[in-house]
Design a protein around this motif. Structure first.
Motif, mmCIF file in Angstrom:
data_model
loop_
_atom_site.group_PDB
_atom_site.id
_atom_site.type_symbol
_atom_site.label_atom_id
_atom_site.label_comp_id
_atom_site.label_asym_id
_atom_site.label_seq_id
_atom_site.Cartn_x
_atom_site.Cartn_y
_atom_site.Cartn_z
ATOM 1 N N HIS A 4 0.534 -0.964 0.415
ATOM 2 C CA HIS A 4 0.544 0.060 -0.016
ATOM 3 C C HIS A 4 0.644 1.092 0.178
ATOM 4 O O HIS A 4 0.621 2.320 0.038
ATOM 5 C CB HIS A 4 -1.129 0.264 1.306
ATOM 6 C CG HIS A 4 -1.722 -1.045 1.603
ATOM 7 N ND1 HIS A 4 -2.743 -0.762 -0.023
ATOM 8 C CD2 HIS A 4 -2.125 -2.343 1.723
ATOM 9 C CE1 HIS A 4 -3.599 -1.895 0.646
ATOM 10 N NE2 HIS A 4 -3.069 -2.787 1.093
ATOM 11 N N ASN A 5 2.190 0.873 -0.209
ATOM 12 C CA ASN A 5 2.727 2.293 -0.030
ATOM 13 C C ASN A 5 3.475 3.213 0.896
ATOM 14 O O ASN A 5 3.543 4.259 0.819
ATOM 15 C CB ASN A 5 2.974 3.608 -1.696
ATOM 16 C CG ASN A 5 2.783 2.661 -2.453
ATOM 17 O OD1 ASN A 5 3.816 1.621 -3.243
ATOM 18 N ND2 ASN A 5 1.337 2.766 -3.268
ATOM 19 N N TYR A 6 3.093 2.387 2.078
ATOM 20 C CA TYR A 6 3.077 2.757 3.470
ATOM 21 C C TYR A 6 4.711 3.112 3.674
ATOM 22 O O TYR A 6 5.054 3.780 4.240
ATOM 23 C CB TYR A 6 2.253 2.551 4.492
ATOM 24 C CG TYR A 6 2.267 2.890 5.743
ATOM 25 C CD1 TYR A 6 1.571 3.822 6.337
ATOM 26 C CD2 TYR A 6 3.372 2.440 6.290
ATOM 27 C CE1 TYR A 6 1.754 4.909 7.658
ATOM 28 C CE2 TYR A 6 3.415 2.797 7.932
ATOM 29 C CZ TYR A 6 2.675 4.014 8.520
ATOM 30 O OH TYR A 6 2.398 4.643 9.258
ATOM 31 N N GLU A 12 11.581 -1.372 6.336
ATOM 32 C CA GLU A 12 11.056 -0.392 6.938
ATOM 33 C C GLU A 12 9.834 -1.496 7.120
ATOM 34 O O GLU A 12 9.543 -0.281 8.379
ATOM 35 C CB GLU A 12 10.923 0.575 5.898
ATOM 36 C CG GLU A 12 11.955 2.081 5.932
ATOM 37 C CD GLU A 12 11.614 2.438 4.842
ATOM 38 O OE1 GLU A 12 10.281 2.845 4.583
ATOM 39 O OE2 GLU A 12 11.548 3.266 3.361
ATOM 40 N N THR A 13 9.269 -2.033 6.443
ATOM 41 C CA THR A 13 8.031 -2.513 7.522
ATOM 42 C C THR A 13 8.305 -2.997 7.689
ATOM 43 O O THR A 13 7.123 -2.717 9.047
ATOM 44 C CB THR A 13 7.500 -3.298 6.036
ATOM 45 O OG1 THR A 13 6.929 -2.698 4.885
ATOM 46 C CG2 THR A 13 6.155 -4.431 6.252
ATOM 47 N N ALA A 41 17.386 -4.563 11.842
ATOM 48 C CA ALA A 41 16.416 -3.497 12.557
ATOM 49 C C ALA A 41 17.481 -3.576 13.705
ATOM 50 O O ALA A 41 17.456 -2.412 13.873
ATOM 51 C CB ALA A 41 15.074 -3.706 12.198
ATOM 52 N N LEU A 42 17.802 -4.934 14.373
ATOM 53 C CA LEU A 42 18.237 -4.626 15.560
ATOM 54 C C LEU A 42 19.652 -3.983 15.791
ATOM 55 O O LEU A 42 19.695 -3.589 16.815
ATOM 56 C CB LEU A 42 17.643 -6.219 16.445
ATOM 57 C CG LEU A 42 18.289 -6.855 17.439
ATOM 58 C CD1 LEU A 42 17.321 -5.597 18.238
ATOM 59 C CD2 LEU A 42 18.363 -8.382 18.181
ATOM 60 N N ALA A 43 19.992 -4.064 14.805
ATOM 61 C CA ALA A 43 21.334 -3.952 14.876
ATOM 62 C C ALA A 43 22.031 -1.912 14.533
ATOM 63 O O ALA A 43 22.819 -2.670 14.667
ATOM 64 C CB ALA A 43 22.146 -4.657 13.757
ATOM 65 N N MET A 44 20.515 -1.906 13.883
ATOM 66 C CA MET A 44 20.649 -0.655 12.998
ATOM 67 C C MET A 44 20.099 0.013 14.702
ATOM 68 O O MET A 44 20.161 1.722 14.403
ATOM 69 C CB MET A 44 19.640 -0.603 12.405
ATOM 70 C CG MET A 44 20.365 -1.185 10.582
ATOM 71 S SD MET A 44 19.015 -0.409 9.596
ATOM 72 C CE MET A 44 19.474 0.843 9.331
ATOM 73 N N GLY A 45 19.302 -0.740 15.763
ATOM 74 C CA GLY A 45 18.929 0.336 16.737
ATOM 75 C C GLY A 45 17.275 0.925 16.420
ATOM 76 O O GLY A 45 16.958 1.834 17.519
ATOM 77 N N ASN A 46 17.007 0.716 15.247
ATOM 78 C CA ASN A 46 15.435 1.094 15.391
ATOM 79 C C ASN A 46 14.324 0.068 15.945
ATOM 80 O O ASN A 46 13.574 0.685 16.000
ATOM 81 C CB ASN A 46 15.423 0.750 13.239
ATOM 82 C CG ASN A 46 15.979 1.376 12.762
ATOM 83 O OD1 ASN A 46 16.524 0.919 11.772
ATOM 84 N ND2 ASN A 46 15.879 3.001 12.835
#
Length: 228
Positions: A4-6, A12-13, A41-46
């Protein structure tokens, strides 16, 4: 969300989903999907490790409550087989559910219900691509059924002792090749005609919608010929 292009990527999802509280993904590929991006995502700290634990805990708690990790001997369902699933009690319940799910839109001159005691004196024509094709009677989320337990309209009526004639008219729901002569021959000799039409998974499933509600292929023509 990606569709849905969110978001613009699986990474990112994953980040947006975990942060929003999502803990379950219906994925369509093991190596290339959203949840495989969670370590990145965990390694990046997000997202944090505690956040992941909070998301996973209710999933495994539910699985434990369902007995997924218990020894088979402790699971009362592990001993069930087709003799139980297809027992007369279960089949009768399925029949009751099917009968009660019908929607009758019109009943001109009280044509329905057909009474079993009258069927032997009547000539029935069962026609259409859904009249005697077990494969097209199940949706895309249906289990793989045991052939011996499948009752098509034709088979069901014949088991009631009805004098049944059959003509598919066309062999599949798209009804691309239609034999009017085959249909008319059977219908003309009948007292009662049952026309079995529809769509099925050949025509539409999840993520494969149709652009209109018309009957596929020559099915409308088949219906009009039967009525005429």
């Amino acid at each position: 969300m990606l569709g849905h292009n969110y978001t613009h990527s699986f990474l990112e999802t994953a980040i947006a989903s975990v942060n929003a509280g999502c803990n379950l993904e219906l994925s369509y590929g093991i190596r290339n999907n959203v949840f495989m991006r969670i370590p990145q995502a965990l390694a990046m700290g997000n997202i944090t490790l505690q956040m992941l634990r909070d998301r996973v805990r209710p999933l495994f708690y539910t699985r434990m409550r369902l007995g997924e990790f218990d020894p088979p001997a402790m699971n009362p369902y592990s001993s069930l087989d087709l003799s139980v699933v297809q027992s007369p009690e279960h089949r009768n319940l399925s029949l009751e559910a099917a009968v009660k799910s019908f929607v009758l839109l019109k009943n001109v001159r009280g044509t329905l219900p057909l009474r079993a005691r009258d069927l032997s004196s009547q000539r029935l024509a069962v026609v259409g691509p859904f009249a005697d094709n077990p494969r097209v009677l199940f949706g895309d989320y249906a289990p793989v059924p045991e052939p011996q337990y499948i009752y098509t309209p034709r088979r069901g009526l014949e088991m009631l002792g009805a004098n049944v004639s059959f003509a598919a008219g066309c062999s599949e729901p798209w009804c691309r090749l239609y034999s009017r002569a085959q249909l008319v021959k059977v219908v003309r000799a009948a007292d009662v005609v049952l026309v079995c039409l529809g769509t099925g998974v050949d025509v539409e499933t999840e993520a494969k919608d149709r652009s209109d509600l018309s009957l596929p292929g020559h099915q409308l023509e088949l219906l009009q010929d039967a009525v005429q």
